[in-house]
Design a protein around this motif. Structure first.
Motif, mmCIF file in Angstrom:
data_model
loop_
_atom_site.group_PDB
_atom_site.id
_atom_site.type_symbol
_atom_site.label_atom_id
_atom_site.label_comp_id
_atom_site.label_asym_id
_atom_site.label_seq_id
_atom_site.Cartn_x
_atom_site.Cartn_y
_atom_site.Cartn_z
ATOM 1 N N MET B 1 -56.504 -58.514 -54.080
ATOM 2 C CA MET B 1 -56.038 -59.684 -54.565
ATOM 3 C C MET B 1 -55.314 -59.800 -55.833
ATOM 4 N N ASP B 2 -54.827 -58.445 -56.129
ATOM 5 C CA ASP B 2 -54.246 -58.236 -57.233
ATOM 6 C C ASP B 2 -52.719 -57.983 -57.066
ATOM 7 N N THR B 3 -51.712 -58.423 -58.017
ATOM 8 C CA THR B 3 -50.378 -58.149 -57.819
ATOM 9 C C THR B 3 -49.957 -56.405 -58.190
ATOM 10 N N GLU B 6 -50.575 -55.423 -61.686
ATOM 11 C CA GLU B 6 -51.982 -55.201 -62.041
ATOM 12 C C GLU B 6 -52.943 -53.910 -61.422
ATOM 13 N N LEU B 10 -54.483 -51.184 -63.771
ATOM 14 C CA LEU B 10 -56.065 -50.955 -63.712
ATOM 15 C C LEU B 10 -56.339 -49.389 -63.105
ATOM 16 N N ARG B 13 -55.602 -47.531 -66.575
ATOM 17 C CA ARG B 13 -56.721 -47.665 -67.520
ATOM 18 C C ARG B 13 -57.998 -46.772 -66.937
ATOM 19 N N LEU B 14 -58.272 -46.881 -65.608
ATOM 20 C CA LEU B 14 -59.367 -46.184 -65.289
ATOM 21 C C LEU B 14 -59.109 -44.757 -65.535
ATOM 22 N N LEU B 42 -48.454 -60.733 -55.151
ATOM 23 C CA LEU B 42 -49.755 -60.165 -54.544
ATOM 24 C C LEU B 42 -49.493 -59.091 -53.687
ATOM 25 N N ASP B 55 -48.790 -47.305 -53.409
ATOM 26 C CA ASP B 55 -49.638 -46.232 -53.420
ATOM 27 C C ASP B 55 -49.542 -45.158 -54.164
ATOM 28 N N ILE B 58 -49.220 -45.663 -57.953
ATOM 29 C CA ILE B 58 -50.758 -45.660 -58.567
ATOM 30 C C ILE B 58 -50.951 -44.217 -58.755
ATOM 31 N N GLY B 59 -50.944 -43.386 -57.713
ATOM 32 C CA GLY B 59 -51.097 -42.168 -57.943
ATOM 33 C C GLY B 59 -50.335 -41.154 -59.009
#
Lengths: 302, 245
Positions: B1-3, B6, B10, B13-14, B42, B55, B58-59
């Motif tokens: 449920m994130d864009t 986002e 996330l 930050r993690l 989204l 994907d 993000i990595g």
């Protein structure tokens, strides 16, 4: 993992859950509507129980019930908390988190905090609806604050439990079945909707060991005109201790979850071992669900 | 449920990145993967190709030195796949990052990998650069089509036998075939000799052995993604160092 990182992780993960909540208007509406239905239906159905001789919960059943419904909402809401974990497992999000340096404790605490926010919202809705329906409470703002605290602690206990179960059950249907099996007896073996003074003696006896009842007693006690603070804080204290223990156990469940992802690795140096039985290979480990249920029931009935 | 954005924030930050650093890096990656326009949408509204790019982004948030990708293009349409390849190539260069990727597409391994290992039944059977692997086969195929086979056939075969760079592979009347360690080097020599001998040529082709041939040679099986359970090609497109498996 530094403590600071764990706090940051908890913050960003809680914010993530709240974003999702905000983006599901239907879910939001359900959370507001459901408490009203419960309160008004139960209120009408059991309206006359205040007239039964021996009923010790005051003269207005709506007032008595409101405090019980607050805890019921917290119990049932949090018993479902683990379903979001299972959705994340199904969508591969969970693996992604576990492959990152995300604090496992933060993952539990974030979902539990999110659930606590829902509980606070629902509690305020229940109190508002009850007030509109004519219920008047004696405890004042302090009473309401303690009621909220009790509801939040109860949420911590069961949301952490539900998360732990989700990590072990890994399937929606299994988790829901387990939640229902546990939540319903806990609700009825308490004074939430009926004064236990009117129930068979064994119900009262069992209720004394029921975490749900601890929250009901604390919340209702705080909303009396002259609260017995000793009892209230005593109940809150054991509830808080159980919440801490449950959160810790749920974070431990991540180990079992991750260990179960890599079976057959026992022969390798540094390979995972069965977490419950020391020095035993995974293939000879008792079924994870069995061990977990055992330890949880031990905790609940302490 | 994130864009999309986002998700990147996330992840950053993690991984322990500071808040400001995270948003700068997220904007950079969204831009590079052509996701900037969709950053506020989204993720569930993304196409398969966009989600896959996100994907990978993000990595990349925390600038890893080694990026592991497990079949990053499986299930993508040819356009999205070509897109992803281009992104991966430029990314590996720009970030001086080693990429270890597994794939079932031999074409993908050929294009992306600086170093390639063929894994068969859980074992690495061979590991070299794609070029070396192909060179290790019997060589390039050189084919010359004769314009007048009836008139020139015999002379043409004599010429073919005389070219040292080529091993004659026989003719089928119309076609003259040979194998060479380097087809592009052997072809001009062959054509010049044929011309000198007065042989009329209709067309000429050189074909490099494909990775499919390499795969076949090393596993003893023809490659088909459906049946080859336990077989994978892994390659490393390296900006700096190479990964040895």
């Amino acid at each position: 993992m530094s403590a600071l990182a764990a706090v940051t992780h908890t913050g960003v993960l809680t914010a993530r859950q709240l974003r999702a909540f905000r983006r599901m208007p239907v879910f939001l509406a359900m959370n507001v509507v459901q408490p009203r239905i419960c309160l008004l239906l139960f209120g009408q159905l059991f309206k006359s129980v205040v007239d039964i001789p021996g009923f010790g919960g005051g003269t207005d059943y709506l007032v008595f019930l409101t405090q019980g419904i607050v805890m019921m909402m917290a119990l049932f809401g949090s018993a479902w908390a683990g379903t979001s974990y299972i959705q994340e497992m199904d969508r591969g999000v969970m693996d992604r988190f576990l492959a990152s340096p995300t604090s496992r404790g933060a993952m539990i605490v974030a979902t539990v905090l999110y659930q606590a926010v829902l509980t606070v919202l629902q509690t305020l809705v229940v109190l508002g609806v009850a007030w509109l329906a004519g219920a008047r409470f004696d405890g004042g703002w302090r009473g309401i604050a303690v009621l909220l605290l009790a509801a939040v602690l109860l949420t911590f206990v069961f949301a952490a439990f539900s998360n732990g179960m989700a990590l072990l059950a890994k399937a929606q249907t299994a988790l829901i079945a387990i939640s229902q099996i546990i939540a319903f007896p806990l609700m009825f073996l308490s004074s939430a909707i009926m004064d236990t003074a009117l129930s068979p003696a064994w119900v009262g006896g069992v209720a004394r060991f029921n975490p749900f009842e601890w929250a009901v007693v604390a919340g209702r006690g705080a909303m009396q005109a002259a609260p017995d603070w000793g009892t209230v804080w005593g109940q809150l204290g054991i509830l808080a201790a159980l919440a801490v223990a449950m959160t810790w156990l749920a974070a431990r469940a991540f180990r079992i979850y991750q260990w179960a992802l890599q079976p057959g690795a026992c022969g390798l140096p540094g390979a995972p071992r069965c977490p419950a039985v020391r020095n035993r290979c995974p293939d000879r480990c008792p079924a994870a669900a069995d061990m977990w249920t055992g330890s949880v029931f031990a905790a609940v009935n302490m | 449920m994130d864009t999309g954005r986002e998700n990147l924030l996330l992840a950053g930050r993690l991984q322990g990145m500071a808040s400001h650093e995270t948003s700068v890096r997220a904007a950079e990656l969204l831009d590079r993967f052509s996701l900037a326009d969709a950053a506020g949408r989204l993720v569930k509204t993304y196409s398969g190709g966009m989600a896959r790019k996100l994907d990978v982004a993000i990595g990349l948030m925390h600038r890893p030195q080694v990026l592991f990708l497990d079949e990053p293009t499986t299930g993508l349409d040819p356009e999205a796949r070509a897109d992803m390849w281009a992104e991966l190539e430029s990314m590996a260069r720009a970030e001086a990052m080693t990429v270890l990727l597994t794939t079932h597409y031999l074409e993908e391994a050929d294009r992306l990998a600086a170093r390639l290992a063929i894994v068969d039944r859980g074992r690495i059977v061979v590991e070299r650069t794609p070029g070396e692997l192909k060179d290790s086969l019997h060589g390039d195929a050189v084919t010359v089509e004769l314009a007048q086979p009836a008139r020139d056939g015999t002379r043409a075969r004599e010429v073919l036998a005389g070219v040292e760079l080529l091993r004659g592979d026989g003719t089928d009347g119309r076609h003259l075939r040979g194998r060479a360690d380097s087809g592009p080097a052997a072809l001009p020599v062959l054509l010049a000799r044929l011309d000198a001998a007065g042989v009329a040529v209709a067309s000429a082709t050189v074909s490099r052995p494909s990775l499919d041939d390499v795969y076949l040679r090393h596993t003893g099986r023809s490659y088909s993604p459906g049946s080859a359970a336990g077989a994978a090609v892994s390659g490393a497109a390296a900006g700096g160092a190479e990964v040895s498996a």
